[in-house]
Design a protein around this motif. Structure first.
Motif, short mmCIF file in Angstrom:
data_model
loop_
_atom_site.label_atom_id
_atom_site.label_comp_id
_atom_site.label_asym_id
_atom_site.label_seq_id
_atom_site.Cartn_x
_atom_site.Cartn_y
_atom_site.Cartn_z
N VAL A 21 0.86 -1.18 0.00
CA VAL A 21 0.00 0.00 0.00
C VAL A 21 0.90 1.24 0.00
N LEU A 22 0.61 2.20 -0.86
CA LEU A 22 1.43 3.40 -0.98
C LEU A 22 0.55 4.64 -1.08
N PHE A 23 0.91 5.67 -0.34
CA PHE A 23 0.21 6.95 -0.45
C PHE A 23 0.46 7.52 -1.85
N ASP A 24 -0.60 7.96 -2.52
CA ASP A 24 -0.40 8.45 -3.90
C ASP A 24 -0.75 9.92 -4.06
N PRO A 47 -11.29 16.99 8.98
CA PRO A 47 -11.77 16.49 10.28
C PRO A 47 -10.98 15.30 10.80
N VAL A 48 -10.27 14.60 9.89
CA VAL A 48 -9.52 13.40 10.28
C VAL A 48 -8.12 13.46 9.68
N LEU A 49 -7.11 13.19 10.52
CA LEU A 49 -5.71 13.18 10.06
C LEU A 49 -5.04 11.88 10.48
N GLY A 50 -4.15 11.39 9.62
CA GLY A 50 -3.26 10.31 10.01
C GLY A 50 -2.06 10.91 10.74
N PHE A 51 -1.52 10.18 11.71
CA PHE A 51 -0.48 10.72 12.59
C PHE A 51 0.62 9.68 12.79
N ARG A 60 24.03 2.55 18.71
CA ARG A 60 25.00 2.47 19.81
C ARG A 60 24.26 2.56 21.13
N PRO A 61 24.57 1.65 22.07
CA PRO A 61 23.88 1.67 23.36
C PRO A 61 24.11 2.99 24.09
N GLY A 62 23.05 3.47 24.74
CA GLY A 62 23.17 4.71 25.51
C GLY A 62 23.01 5.97 24.70
N ILE A 63 22.94 5.85 23.37
CA ILE A 63 22.76 7.02 22.49
C ILE A 63 21.34 6.98 21.92
N SER A 64 20.60 8.05 22.10
CA SER A 64 19.28 8.13 21.47
C SER A 64 19.07 9.52 20.90
N TYR A 65 18.13 9.63 19.99
CA TYR A 65 17.88 10.90 19.31
C TYR A 65 16.45 11.34 19.58
N ARG A 66 16.22 12.65 19.43
CA ARG A 66 14.86 13.16 19.56
C ARG A 66 14.12 12.93 18.24
N VAL A 67 12.82 13.11 18.28
CA VAL A 67 12.00 12.92 17.08
C VAL A 67 12.53 13.78 15.94
N SER A 68 12.69 13.17 14.78
CA SER A 68 13.18 13.89 13.59
C SER A 68 12.05 14.40 12.73
N LEU A 69 10.94 13.65 12.71
CA LEU A 69 9.89 13.91 11.73
C LEU A 69 8.52 13.69 12.36
N LEU A 70 7.61 14.62 12.08
CA LEU A 70 6.20 14.47 12.45
C LEU A 70 5.40 14.42 11.16
N GLN A 71 4.63 13.34 10.99
CA GLN A 71 3.80 13.21 9.79
C GLN A 71 2.34 13.43 10.16
N LEU A 72 1.69 14.35 9.46
CA LEU A 72 0.25 14.57 9.60
C LEU A 72 -0.34 14.55 8.20
N SER A 73 -1.32 13.68 7.98
CA SER A 73 -1.84 13.48 6.63
C SER A 73 -3.36 13.56 6.60
N THR A 74 -3.88 14.35 5.66
CA THR A 74 -5.31 14.25 5.35
C THR A 74 -5.46 13.02 4.45
N PRO A 75 -6.68 12.61 4.13
CA PRO A 75 -6.81 11.47 3.21
C PRO A 75 -6.18 11.74 1.83
N GLN A 76 -5.95 13.03 1.48
CA GLN A 76 -5.42 13.35 0.15
C GLN A 76 -4.02 13.96 0.14
N LEU A 77 -3.55 14.52 1.25
CA LEU A 77 -2.34 15.35 1.26
C LEU A 77 -1.57 15.12 2.55
#
Length: 202
Positions: A21-24, A47-51, A60-77
């Protein structure tokens, strides 16, 4: 007797046989603070978004990163907010906090926890597919399995461990990220149009 529309489980082997399945629709990268307000205005009209969110993987153990990307999608965009380049600004928080826009995701609590490491906010209007799927008798919880069971289509996980803080995201990364958010709206819509299982009265 419970009447089921969906199977409870699906194996990895059966999932792998399904079509991808691919977003088009259009995918908009938001990597400049000047773009944020217009993007959030577009999102607020749905009214509805994908999140979903993506985080640069750490090997590497002990190394973590903060969120890089936030995705919010309408059914079309779909909008991809590059949080390693822009702040979690007020217009974005207004979308995440309002009850009037439903945000559909899988493992929502984990994504929200990651976002709150950047900036605290009070979320509203979130629906977690993992929490509601049992009402239709579905017991598998991963987004990949939920898509396979409900849509009979497979979500690829090939880009999950790629570098989400790269200077420029590849077309494959963009498509993967957009699909992960958008497919939540497709699964939710299909569930809403399917009768829940009737459990025998005690």
């Amino acid at each position: 007797m419970e009447k089921r529309t969906f199977q409870q489980h699906i194996s990895n082997e059966d999932t792998a046989k399904l079509p991808a399945v691919l977003f088009d629709g259009p995918i908009v990268i938001v990597d400049d603070e000047k773009q944020v307000e217009a993007a959030c205005r577009d999102l607020a009209s749905s009214p509805v978004l994908g999140f979903d969110t993506e985080t640069r993987p750490s090997f590497r153990p002990g190394i973590s990163y903060r969120v890089s990307l936030l995705q919010l999608s309408t059914p079309q965009l779909c909008f991809l907010f590059r949080l390693n380049k822009i702040p979690l600004a007020k217009p974005i928080l207004q979308v995440l906090e309002t009850d009037s826009i439903l945000k559909i995701g899988a493992d929502v609590a984990g994504d929200l926890r990651s976002l709150r490491q950047i900036r605290h906010f009070r979320d509203g209007g979130f629906v977690d597919l993992q929490s509601i799927a049992p009402e239709w008798g579905i017991e598998d919880k991963s987004l990949r399995k939920l898509s396979a069971i409900v849509l009979r289509q497979r979500v690829s996980k090939a880009q999950r461990l790629s570098n989400w803080e790269a200077t420029t995201l590849t077309d494959k990364q963009k498509l993967y990220a957009a699909t992960d958010a958008w497919v939540c709206t497709a699964i939710y819509d299909k569930l809403l149009h399917t009768p829940k299982i009737k459990r025998p009265k005690a």
